[in-house]
Scaffold this active site. Structure first.
Site, mmCIF file in Angstrom:
data_model
loop_
_atom_site.group_PDB
_atom_site.id
_atom_site.type_symbol
_atom_site.label_atom_id
_atom_site.label_comp_id
_atom_site.label_asym_id
_atom_site.label_seq_id
_atom_site.Cartn_x
_atom_site.Cartn_y
_atom_site.Cartn_z
ATOM 1 N N HIS A 55 0.862 -1.186 0.000
ATOM 2 C CA HIS A 55 0.000 0.000 0.000
ATOM 3 C C HIS A 55 0.897 1.234 0.000
ATOM 4 C CE1 HIS A 55 -3.896 -1.908 1.796
ATOM 5 N NE2 HIS A 55 -3.286 -2.729 0.953
ATOM 6 N N GLU A 57 1.017 3.914 1.802
ATOM 7 C CA GLU A 57 1.521 4.336 3.105
ATOM 8 C C GLU A 57 2.677 3.458 3.573
ATOM 9 O OE1 GLU A 57 -3.090 4.620 3.517
ATOM 10 O OE2 GLU A 57 -1.641 3.500 2.324
ATOM 11 N N CYS A 85 -6.185 2.129 5.760
ATOM 12 C CA CYS A 85 -6.854 0.903 6.198
ATOM 13 C C CYS A 85 -6.264 0.480 7.545
ATOM 14 C CB CYS A 85 -6.656 -0.200 5.158
ATOM 15 S SG CYS A 85 -4.948 -0.803 5.050
ATOM 16 N N CYS A 88 -2.405 -0.214 7.367
ATOM 17 C CA CYS A 88 -1.612 1.011 7.254
ATOM 18 C C CYS A 88 -1.687 1.840 8.529
ATOM 19 C CB CYS A 88 -2.071 1.819 6.045
ATOM 20 S SG CYS A 88 -1.721 0.960 4.488
#
Length: 148
Positions: A55, A57, A85, A88
């Site tokens: 992801h 992040e 999410c 993260c």
């Protein structure tokens, strides 16, 4: 946030010849140091790398930690185009990031106030400052266009 939007749309390096926008959800993240210096960027790379943890992040955190030579990112600010999410958000807490700024809210998986609020959970040992909905309309438009 405009820099994070740029990363989401064009990839970390707009001049590169790499397929950084290969069919992945266009989420961009930028990590800034305490002095405002850009330390690292990330864009979702799950499809590109086959890594479910890739992801935006997480990639920005990994790259910044590598650049700084340590995992503690205290007093740093992460700016991301979509609400983090749970994975993260957990990584942001564990990295001790000081501030999280995000654009579009994510009612299905958001962990910064939508579905959960991991970032401000008083049971955890670290709670960053959180600012949501920054340039929300622009960020949401990029995501809607992708899913259309």
């Amino acid at each position: 946030m405009r820099r994070a939007l740029e990363v989401a749309v064009t990839g970390p390096d707009p001049a590169a010849d790499t397929p950084s926008t290969v069919d992945d959800v266009p989420v961009g993240a930028v990590l800034y140091g305490p002095d405002g210096t850009e330390l690292a960027v990330g864009r979702n790379e799950r499809e590109l790398t086959g890594d479910p943890t890739a992801h935006a992040e997480v990639l920005a955190l990994r790259r910044a930690a590598r650049r700084l030579g340590h995992w503690r990112l205290a007093d740093c600010t992460l700016v991301v185009t979509l609400e983090p999410c749970t994975m993260c958000a957990g990584a942001l807490v564990l990295a001790r990031v000081g501030t999280v700024v995000f654009g579009a809210w994510e009612p299905k998986t958001g962990a910064a106030g939508s579905l959960w609020d991991v970032l401000r959970d008083r049971r955890l040992n670290h709670r960053p400052e959180v600012y949501g909905g920054v340039l929300e309309t622009e960020n949401a438009a990029v995501l809607r266009a992708f899913f259309r």
